[in-house]
Design a protein around this motif. Structure first.
Motif, PDB file in Angstrom:
ATOM      1  N   LEU A  83       0.847  -1.201   0.000  1.00  0.00           N
ATOM      2  CA  LEU A  83       0.000   0.000   0.000  1.00  0.00           C
ATOM      3  C   LEU A  83       0.876   1.241   0.000  1.00  0.00           C
ATOM      4  O   LEU A  83       1.896   1.277   0.694  1.00  0.00           O
ATOM      5  CB  LEU A  83      -0.849   0.026   1.273  1.00  0.00           C
ATOM      6  N   PRO A  84       0.449   2.282  -0.736  1.00  0.00           N
ATOM      7  CA  PRO A  84       1.225   3.527  -0.659  1.00  0.00           C
ATOM      8  C   PRO A  84       1.138   4.107   0.745  1.00  0.00           C
ATOM      9  O   PRO A  84       0.082   4.070   1.381  1.00  0.00           O
ATOM     10  CB  PRO A  84       0.568   4.454  -1.682  1.00  0.00           C
ATOM     11  N   CYS A  85       2.249   4.601   1.247  1.00  0.00           N
ATOM     12  CA  CYS A  85       2.282   5.090   2.623  1.00  0.00           C
ATOM     13  C   CYS A  85       3.095   6.371   2.703  1.00  0.00           C
ATOM     14  O   CYS A  85       4.204   6.434   2.188  1.00  0.00           O
ATOM     15  CB  CYS A  85       2.895   4.002   3.511  1.00  0.00           C
ATOM     16  N   GLU A  86       2.504   7.389   3.302  1.00  0.00           N
ATOM     17  CA  GLU A  86       3.222   8.643   3.544  1.00  0.00           C
ATOM     18  C   GLU A  86       3.427   8.784   5.038  1.00  0.00           C
ATOM     19  O   GLU A  86       2.633   8.294   5.824  1.00  0.00           O
ATOM     20  CB  GLU A  86       2.387   9.851   3.099  1.00  0.00           C
ATOM     21  N   VAL A  87       4.464   9.503   5.405  1.00  0.00           N
ATOM     22  CA  VAL A  87       4.706   9.765   6.825  1.00  0.00           C
ATOM     23  C   VAL A  87       4.815  11.264   6.984  1.00  0.00           C
ATOM     24  O   VAL A  87       5.472  11.926   6.182  1.00  0.00           O
ATOM     25  CB  VAL A  87       6.038   9.163   7.317  1.00  0.00           C
ATOM     26  N   GLU A  88       4.178  11.784   8.002  1.00  0.00           N
ATOM     27  CA  GLU A  88       4.160  13.233   8.149  1.00  0.00           C
ATOM     28  C   GLU A  88       4.336  13.607   9.618  1.00  0.00           C
ATOM     29  O   GLU A  88       3.797  12.940  10.504  1.00  0.00           O
ATOM     30  CB  GLU A  88       2.801  13.726   7.645  1.00  0.00           C
ATOM     31  N   LEU A  89       5.074  14.659   9.858  1.00  0.00           N
ATOM     32  CA  LEU A  89       5.148  15.178  11.227  1.00  0.00           C
ATOM     33  C   LEU A  89       3.753  15.644  11.597  1.00  0.00           C
ATOM     34  O   LEU A  89       3.127  16.401  10.838  1.00  0.00           O
ATOM     35  CB  LEU A  89       6.126  16.346  11.299  1.00  0.00           C
ATOM     36  N   ALA A  90       3.253  15.210  12.735  1.00  0.00           N
ATOM     37  CA  ALA A  90       1.885  15.553  13.136  1.00  0.00           C
ATOM     38  C   ALA A  90       1.693  17.070  13.177  1.00  0.00           C
ATOM     39  O   ALA A  90       0.627  17.589  12.850  1.00  0.00           O
ATOM     40  CB  ALA A  90       1.568  14.931  14.489  1.00  0.00           C
ATOM     41  N   SER A  91       2.744  17.781  13.547  1.00  0.00           N
ATOM     42  CA  SER A  91       2.630  19.239  13.685  1.00  0.00           C
ATOM     43  C   SER A  91       2.496  19.947  12.338  1.00  0.00           C
ATOM     44  O   SER A  91       2.120  21.112  12.284  1.00  0.00           O
ATOM     45  CB  SER A  91       3.854  19.778  14.431  1.00  0.00           C
ATOM     46  N   GLU A  92       2.826  19.257  11.264  1.00  0.00           N
ATOM     47  CA  GLU A  92       2.726  19.861   9.928  1.00  0.00           C
ATOM     48  C   GLU A  92       1.449  19.450   9.201  1.00  0.00           C
ATOM     49  O   GLU A  92       0.956  20.147   8.319  1.00  0.00           O
ATOM     50  CB  GLU A  92       3.929  19.419   9.069  1.00  0.00           C
ATOM     51  N   PHE A  93       0.949  18.290   9.588  1.00  0.00           N
ATOM     52  CA  PHE A  93      -0.111  17.610   8.836  1.00  0.00           C
ATOM     53  C   PHE A  93      -1.317  18.495   8.528  1.00  0.00           C
ATOM     54  O   PHE A  93      -1.757  18.634   7.397  1.00  0.00           O
ATOM     55  CB  PHE A  93      -0.530  16.374   9.637  1.00  0.00           C
ATOM     56  N   ARG A  94      -1.874  19.145   9.552  1.00  0.00           N
ATOM     57  CA  ARG A  94      -3.134  19.822   9.290  1.00  0.00           C
ATOM     58  C   ARG A  94      -2.955  21.225   8.736  1.00  0.00           C
ATOM     59  O   ARG A  94      -3.927  21.917   8.477  1.00  0.00           O
ATOM     60  CB  ARG A  94      -4.015  19.824  10.532  1.00  0.00           C
ATOM     61  N   TYR A  95      -1.697  21.613   8.568  1.00  0.00           N
ATOM     62  CA  TYR A  95      -1.477  22.950   8.004  1.00  0.00           C
ATOM     63  C   TYR A  95      -1.250  22.911   6.506  1.00  0.00           C
ATOM     64  O   TYR A  95      -1.058  23.923   5.869  1.00  0.00           O
ATOM     65  CB  TYR A  95      -0.329  23.649   8.727  1.00  0.00           C
ATOM     66  N   ARG A  96      -1.236  21.693   5.952  1.00  0.00           N
ATOM     67  CA  ARG A  96      -1.281  21.643   4.490  1.00  0.00           C
ATOM     68  C   ARG A  96      -2.668  21.120   4.137  1.00  0.00           C
ATOM     69  O   ARG A  96      -3.573  21.182   4.973  1.00  0.00           O
ATOM     70  CB  ARG A  96      -0.144  20.796   3.929  1.00  0.00           C
ATOM     71  N   ASP A  97      -2.876  20.655   2.926  1.00  0.00           N
ATOM     72  CA  ASP A  97      -4.196  20.150   2.575  1.00  0.00           C
ATOM     73  C   ASP A  97      -4.097  18.685   2.201  1.00  0.00           C
ATOM     74  O   ASP A  97      -4.175  18.319   1.034  1.00  0.00           O
ATOM     75  CB  ASP A  97      -4.783  20.971   1.411  1.00  0.00           C
ATOM     76  N   PRO A  98      -3.919  17.834   3.223  1.00  0.00           N
ATOM     77  CA  PRO A  98      -3.747  16.413   2.920  1.00  0.00           C
ATOM     78  C   PRO A  98      -4.994  15.857   2.215  1.00  0.00           C
ATOM     79  O   PRO A  98      -6.117  16.224   2.566  1.00  0.00           O
ATOM     80  CB  PRO A  98      -3.554  15.768   4.293  1.00  0.00           C
ATOM     81  N   ILE A  99      -4.765  15.002   1.236  1.00  0.00           N
ATOM     82  CA  ILE A  99      -5.877  14.416   0.489  1.00  0.00           C
ATOM     83  C   ILE A  99      -6.308  13.146   1.217  1.00  0.00           C
ATOM     84  O   ILE A  99      -5.609  12.136   1.194  1.00  0.00           O
ATOM     85  CB  ILE A  99      -5.455  14.055  -0.966  1.00  0.00           C
ATOM     86  N   LEU A 100      -7.442  13.237   1.890  1.00  0.00           N
ATOM     87  CA  LEU A 100      -7.927  12.108   2.681  1.00  0.00           C
ATOM     88  C   LEU A 100      -9.308  11.708   2.184  1.00  0.00           C
ATOM     89  O   LEU A 100     -10.137  12.568   1.902  1.00  0.00           O
ATOM     90  CB  LEU A 100      -8.043  12.503   4.153  1.00  0.00           C
ATOM     91  N   THR A 101      -9.544  10.401   2.107  1.00  0.00           N
ATOM     92  CA  THR A 101     -10.875   9.919   1.744  1.00  0.00           C
ATOM     93  C   THR A 101     -11.268   8.844   2.747  1.00  0.00           C
ATOM     94  O   THR A 101     -10.481   8.507   3.640  1.00  0.00           O
ATOM     95  CB  THR A 101     -10.878   9.285   0.338  1.00  0.00           C
ATOM     96  N   ARG A 102     -12.459   8.275   2.568  1.00  0.00           N
ATOM     97  CA  ARG A 102     -12.902   7.202   3.459  1.00  0.00           C
ATOM     98  C   ARG A 102     -12.015   5.975   3.337  1.00  0.00           C
ATOM     99  O   ARG A 102     -12.020   5.111   4.211  1.00  0.00           O
ATOM    100  CB  ARG A 102     -14.340   6.807   3.118  1.00  0.00           C
ATOM    101  N   SER A 103     -11.289   5.860   2.249  1.00  0.00           N
ATOM    102  CA  SER A 103     -10.415   4.689   2.111  1.00  0.00           C
ATOM    103  C   SER A 103      -8.961   5.001   2.473  1.00  0.00           C
ATOM    104  O   SER A 103      -8.060   4.219   2.176  1.00  0.00           O
ATOM    105  CB  SER A 103     -10.530   4.094   0.704  1.00  0.00           C
ATOM    106  N   THR A 104      -8.767   6.133   3.136  1.00  0.00           N
ATOM    107  CA  THR A 104      -7.428   6.425   3.659  1.00  0.00           C
ATOM    108  C   THR A 104      -7.375   5.947   5.112  1.00  0.00           C
ATOM    109  O   THR A 104      -8.295   6.203   5.882  1.00  0.00           O
ATOM    110  CB  THR A 104      -7.153   7.952   3.664  1.00  0.00           C
ATOM    111  N   LEU A 105      -6.293   5.248   5.444  1.00  0.00           N
ATOM    112  CA  LEU A 105      -6.084   4.885   6.852  1.00  0.00           C
ATOM    113  C   LEU A 105      -4.995   5.785   7.403  1.00  0.00           C
ATOM    114  O   LEU A 105      -3.870   5.803   6.889  1.00  0.00           O
ATOM    115  CB  LEU A 105      -5.656   3.416   6.974  1.00  0.00           C
TER     116      LEU A 105
END
Ligand code: F6R
Length: 368
Positions: A77-99
């Motif tokens: 599965l494709p997997c990204e890793v992000e610093l939690a402190s940065e995550f919500r300040y960009r526009d992450p592409i999340l759907t119902r099938s994102t874990l």
């Protein structure tokens, strides 16, 4: 309560074989299949996942970086890793099938909690990896996989990190099992090897005398660099973080392949450089890092090499050689991180610092 040790950190480093074993306990069936019932996310839901995003801070983020390699390799599965402190300040592409997988020892880290809330608002499924029962993070996730490190009291994370690695390996292998990807010989073999890891960690702990001696000899240095490739890269970052927070020394972890793109300019006579060498079985990776060691040594670096036992190819270029048991590449962080914890702890102690309570740091960072 420190069980005869001078510091909680020493006790917690020593507890790692037990912590790893406890985190595996009850999760591997006699047939080698995994059961993660308490996870609360159904197998059907896991089959529908098409992308994973891991969010975490500090040492837990390094566990996340290692998770990416395991998840992409075993679960496909494709997997990204992000610093939690940065995550919500960009526009992450999340759907119902994102874990989204949030990793937090304490379960109280505000940056991690905010990332979890953001992910849920976007309707992603959220799985927590957490060490503290009853903490906030698991309550806000759809499911949780607990690590069983036991209470971690020293500010610097050690045993929790190793158990986070176990948790991400279990998740990656479980995803492979339920999704049918690569489930078969390799995954089955990995599960068996995983259950042998507590002994390997114990073996590493038994050979730490020379690492302590080395650390004491470096107490007057100002800077230490750490290099690694593949999963050795996050291990290098973790080694550097431990040294910063405990010894208050400038330390940096690099991907060895980036050396020639800049950091090699830092190498000067006598600069200690710790290099994490992948197993010989990964010949291409391994040989590349051996040439990196030659390059930095030719420029005067004092090379401290962590390699699997019997790896004679690195010997000529290692000023100090630290041997760890031979294990598959993806599992290697469980054995290569331990000498780096001992190194930082001993070096900081030699400088007279209290390793349980480093300056300016708190165990749970409950502010953003
Ligand atoms: C480093 C360390 C910190 C924590 C970070 C996240 O040794 O302990 O970097 O890893 O503050 O904490 P948790 O995992 O509790 O969210």
């Amino acid at each position: 309560e420190k069980g005869g040790y001078d510091y909680f950190m020493l006790k917690e480093i020593a507890e790692q074989p037990r912590a790893v074993a406890d985190t595996l306990l009850g999760r591997i069936g006699t047939d080698g299949r995994l059961t993660l019932d308490e996870m609360r996310i159904s197998d059907q839901a896991l089959r529908e996942i098409d992308k994973i995003i891991i969010v975490a801070c500090g040492t837990s983020y390094h566990a996340g970086m290692i998770a990416k390699y395991a998840i992409e390799h075993w679960a496909g599965l494709p997997c990204e890793v992000e610093l939690a402190s940065e995550f919500r300040y960009r526009d992450p592409i999340l759907t119902r099938s994102t874990l989204v997988i949030a990793i937090s020892q304490s379960g109280e880290t505000m940056d991690a909690l905010m990332a979890v809330r953001h992910a849920r608002e976007q309707h992603a499924r959220v799985l927590g990896i957490c060490n503290v029962n009853g903490s906030t993070l698991p309550r806000e996730c759809d499911g949780v996989l607990y690590t069983h490190a036991g209470p971690e009291i020293a500010v610097a994370s050690t045993k929790a990190f190793l158990t986070q690695l176990v948790a991400v390996y279990l998740i990656a292998l479980y995803l492979a099992q339920v999704r049918g990807t690569k489930w078969g010989d390799e995954v089955f073999a990995m599960v068996q090897l995983l259950s042998g890891m507590p002994d390997k960690v114990e073996k590493v702990l038994e050979t730490m005398g020379p690492v302590r001696e080395l650390a004491r000899s470096l107490a007057d240095e100002h800077c230490v660099l750490f290099l690694g490739r593949h999963v050795g890269y996050p291990v290098a970052m973790e080694g550097a973080l431990k040294l910063k927070e405990l010894a208050y020394m400038h330390a940096e972890g690099f991907a060895a392949g980036e050396l020639k793109h800049g950091p090699i300019a830092l190498i000067e006579d006598g600069l200690p450089v710790v290099v994490v060498v992948p197993p010989r079985a990964r010949a291409v990776l391994h040989d590349k890092i051996v040439s990196n060691i030659q390059e930095i040594r030719a420029r005067g670096a004092r090379t401290i090499v962590i390699a699997e036992e019997g790896d004679t190819s690195v010997q000529p270029y290692a000023d100090t050689l630290i041997e760890v048991p031979a294990v598959p590449t993806l599992l290697q962080p469980l054995v290569t991180t331990v000498p780096l914890q001992v190194f930082a702890c001993e070096l900081a102690t030699a400088k007279g610092h209290d390793v349980d309570q480093p300056r300016n740091l708190a165990k749970s960072v409950t502010v953003e």
